[in-house]
Motif scaffolding. Structure first.
Motif, PDB file in Angstrom:
ATOM      1  N   ILE A  82      10.220  -1.019  -2.885  1.00 12.89           N
ATOM      2  CA  ILE A  82      10.577   0.405  -2.716  1.00 12.89           C
ATOM      3  C   ILE A  82      10.038   1.221  -3.891  1.00 12.89           C
ATOM      4  O   ILE A  82       9.572   2.344  -3.730  1.00 12.89           O
ATOM      5  N   ASN A  83      10.080   0.638  -5.068  1.00 13.58           N
ATOM      6  CA  ASN A  83       9.651   1.370  -6.267  1.00 13.58           C
ATOM      7  C   ASN A  83       8.171   1.173  -6.612  1.00 13.58           C
ATOM      8  O   ASN A  83       7.691   1.723  -7.612  1.00 13.58           O
ATOM      9  N   ALA A  84       7.455   0.391  -5.806  1.00  9.97           N
ATOM     10  CA  ALA A  84       6.044   0.126  -6.093  1.00  9.97           C
ATOM     11  C   ALA A  84       5.207   1.358  -5.764  1.00  9.97           C
ATOM     12  O   ALA A  84       5.418   1.987  -4.729  1.00  9.97           O
ATOM     13  N   LYS A  85       4.244   1.676  -6.638  1.00 11.67           N
ATOM     14  CA  LYS A  85       3.452   2.883  -6.357  1.00 11.67           C
ATOM     15  C   LYS A  85       2.036   2.573  -5.887  1.00 11.67           C
ATOM     16  O   LYS A  85       1.291   3.486  -5.542  1.00 11.67           O
ATOM     17  N   TYR A  86       1.659   1.301  -5.865  1.00 14.05           N
ATOM     18  CA  TYR A  86       0.274   0.988  -5.514  1.00 14.05           C
ATOM     19  C   TYR A  86       0.119   0.418  -4.098  1.00 14.05           C
ATOM     20  O   TYR A  86       1.081   0.056  -3.444  1.00 14.05           O
ATOM     21  N   GLU A  87      -1.135   0.330  -3.696  1.00 13.40           N
ATOM     22  CA  GLU A  87      -1.499  -0.050  -2.322  1.00 13.40           C
ATOM     23  C   GLU A  87      -1.162  -1.517  -1.985  1.00 13.40           C
ATOM     24  O   GLU A  87      -0.764  -1.843  -0.877  1.00 13.40           O
ATOM     25  N   ASN A  88      -1.355  -2.392  -2.972  1.00 17.83           N
ATOM     26  CA  ASN A  88      -1.084  -3.818  -2.757  1.00 17.83           C
ATOM     27  C   ASN A  88       0.133  -4.237  -3.574  1.00 17.83           C
ATOM     28  O   ASN A  88       0.243  -3.856  -4.742  1.00 17.83           O
ATOM     29  N   VAL A  89       1.010  -5.024  -2.941  1.00 18.09           N
ATOM     30  CA  VAL A  89       2.113  -5.581  -3.725  1.00 18.09           C
ATOM     31  C   VAL A  89       1.937  -7.100  -3.840  1.00 18.09           C
ATOM     32  O   VAL A  89       1.462  -7.752  -2.904  1.00 18.09           O
ATOM     33  N   ILE A  90       2.299  -7.568  -5.021  1.00 16.90           N
ATOM     34  CA  ILE A  90       2.249  -9.013  -5.293  1.00 16.90           C
ATOM     35  C   ILE A  90       3.640  -9.378  -5.783  1.00 16.90           C
ATOM     36  O   ILE A  90       4.248  -8.594  -6.514  1.00 16.90           O
ATOM     37  N   TRP A  91       4.164 -10.518  -5.379  1.00 18.59           N
ATOM     38  CA  TRP A  91       5.324 -11.015  -6.105  1.00 18.59           C
ATOM     39  C   TRP A  91       5.196 -12.503  -6.347  1.00 18.59           C
ATOM     40  O   TRP A  91       4.477 -13.207  -5.647  1.00 18.59           O
ATOM     41  N   MET A  92       5.875 -12.954  -7.387  1.00 19.17           N
ATOM     42  CA  MET A  92       5.737 -14.339  -7.840  1.00 19.17           C
ATOM     43  C   MET A  92       6.961 -14.711  -8.671  1.00 19.17           C
ATOM     44  O   MET A  92       7.665 -13.822  -9.155  1.00 19.17           O
ATOM     45  N   ASP A  93       7.190 -16.016  -8.841  1.00 18.30           N
ATOM     46  CA  ASP A  93       8.296 -16.458  -9.687  1.00 18.30           C
ATOM     47  C   ASP A  93       8.005 -16.071 -11.127  1.00 18.30           C
ATOM     48  O   ASP A  93       6.845 -16.092 -11.567  1.00 18.30           O
ATOM     49  N   ALA A  94       9.068 -15.786 -11.856  1.00 22.02           N
ATOM     50  CA  ALA A  94       8.894 -15.326 -13.239  1.00 22.02           C
ATOM     51  C   ALA A  94       9.108 -16.445 -14.251  1.00 22.02           C
ATOM     52  O   ALA A  94       9.565 -16.210 -15.362  1.00 22.02           O
ATOM     53  N   ASP A  95       8.815 -17.689 -13.850  1.00 18.60           N
ATOM     54  CA  ASP A  95       9.053 -18.815 -14.769  1.00 18.60           C
ATOM     55  C   ASP A  95       7.772 -19.624 -15.043  1.00 18.60           C
ATOM     56  O   ASP A  95       7.850 -20.749 -15.536  1.00 18.60           O
ATOM     57  N   PHE A  96       6.610 -19.031 -14.666  1.00 17.00           N
ATOM     58  CA  PHE A  96       5.296 -19.677 -14.844  1.00 17.00           C
ATOM     59  C   PHE A  96       5.038 -20.796 -13.846  1.00 17.00           C
ATOM     60  O   PHE A  96       4.000 -21.444 -13.911  1.00 17.00           O
TER      61      PHE A  96
END
Ligand SMILES: Nc1nc2c(ncn2[C@@H]2O[C@H](COP(=O)(O)OP(=O)(O)OP(=O)(O)O)[C@@H](O)[C@H]2O)c(=O)[nH]1
Ligand SMILES: [Mg+2]
Length: 247
Positions: A82-96
């Motif tokens: 919802i708060n993303a401002k760009y065309e592509n969204v990426i998500w990933m785990d934050a533990d490497f």
């Protein structure tokens, strides 16, 4: 192209700055517009304070803290989208466990499709526990079996239905929200993307061992573990119904 990278966090203080910096370096090197949105579910280990401090140095960071809400991975990612401002969204785990170097491949591949998923189950993928120094968690067997069943009953051209490491067009979320108990939200997402005729590409990746801290996934066989398995299989069941009767 430009990218909003969402990092859902729950107690990731030990390595969050390192992760943000690794991700930033990739986009800066390629001279691409980006932002990093950390969506935290009220961590108690100092993650929030660490990110707040780092935000002063790195202007690409957005921090969202979900205070007084029931902790939920899918809802955290929704908040990031919802708060993303760009065309592509990426998500990933934050533990490497999802190594940032694969973002380079997302950036290359997203030009040729609508969705790029990093998969642990392609023939050229690898697993961290193949290294003899690491032991395999109990839930890895369940994860393998669950993904095989999803592949058999849902879509033959997708191998990782609980990846959680993805790049796609933000537009898909105009009238869709992620929903799930935990990692099962990803199965619902794939069914939705297939219904939208999205062109999905999977890239092989090798996960890493969590950098610091502890896993929020259950690794002991107990009543909670059985309940989690039950929720995952219920999600699979509903998705089979949805795909068979095309609702
Ligand atoms: N915001 C938010 N993030 C979460 C929640 N649960 C897990 N996370 C984050 O989601 C990512 C994956 O969680 P992990 O604990 O590593 O679980 P996992 O990778 O599925 O399981 P392991 O393979 O055992 O590590 C990490 O970035 C966590 O910080 C939650 O309830 N809310
Ligand atoms: Mg993990």
């Amino acid at each position: 192209m430009n990218y909003s990278v969402i990092l859902p966090t729950l107690n990731e203080n030990g390595h969050i700055v390192q992760l943000i910096d690794s991700i930033s370096t990739i986009f800066v090197k390629k001279d691409l517009a980006f932002e990093i949105i950390i969506v935290d579910d009220n961590s108690e280990d100092g993650t929030i304070q660490t990110v707040e401090r780092h935000k002063k140095e790195n202007k690409k960071i957005q921090l969202i803290v979900r205070s007084n809400l029931k902790k939920n991975l899918a809802e955290s990612i929704n908040e990031g989208i919802i708060n993303a401002k760009y065309e592509n969204v990426i998500w990933m785990d934050a533990d490497f466990q999802h190594p940032p170097q694969y973002l380079n491949e997302f950036i290359n591949e997203i030009h040729n499709c609508d969705v790029v998923i990093a998969s642990r189950f392609l023939s050229t993928s690898g697993r961290y526990f193949k290294n003899k120094n690491f032991t395999k968690d109990t839930n890895e067997n369940q994860s393998y079996l669950f993904n095989k069943l999803c592949n058999f009953f849902l879509f033959k051209d997708v191998t990782d239905f609980t990846s959680g490491f993805i790049c796609l067009k933000k537009d898909y979320f105009k009238d869709f929200r992620l929903q799930g108990f935990y990692g099962d939200y990803f199965v619902n997402l794939i069914t939705y993307l297939k219904k939208r005729n999205a062109k999905i590409i999977e890239i092989p990746f090798t996960d890493s061992i969590r950098a610091t801290g502890y896993s929020k996934t259950l690794v002991k066989v107990n009543i909670k573990y059985i309940y989690t398995c039950f929720r995952y299989f219920l999600t699979l069941f509903f998705n089979i119904i949805k795909t068979k009767i095309k609702i």
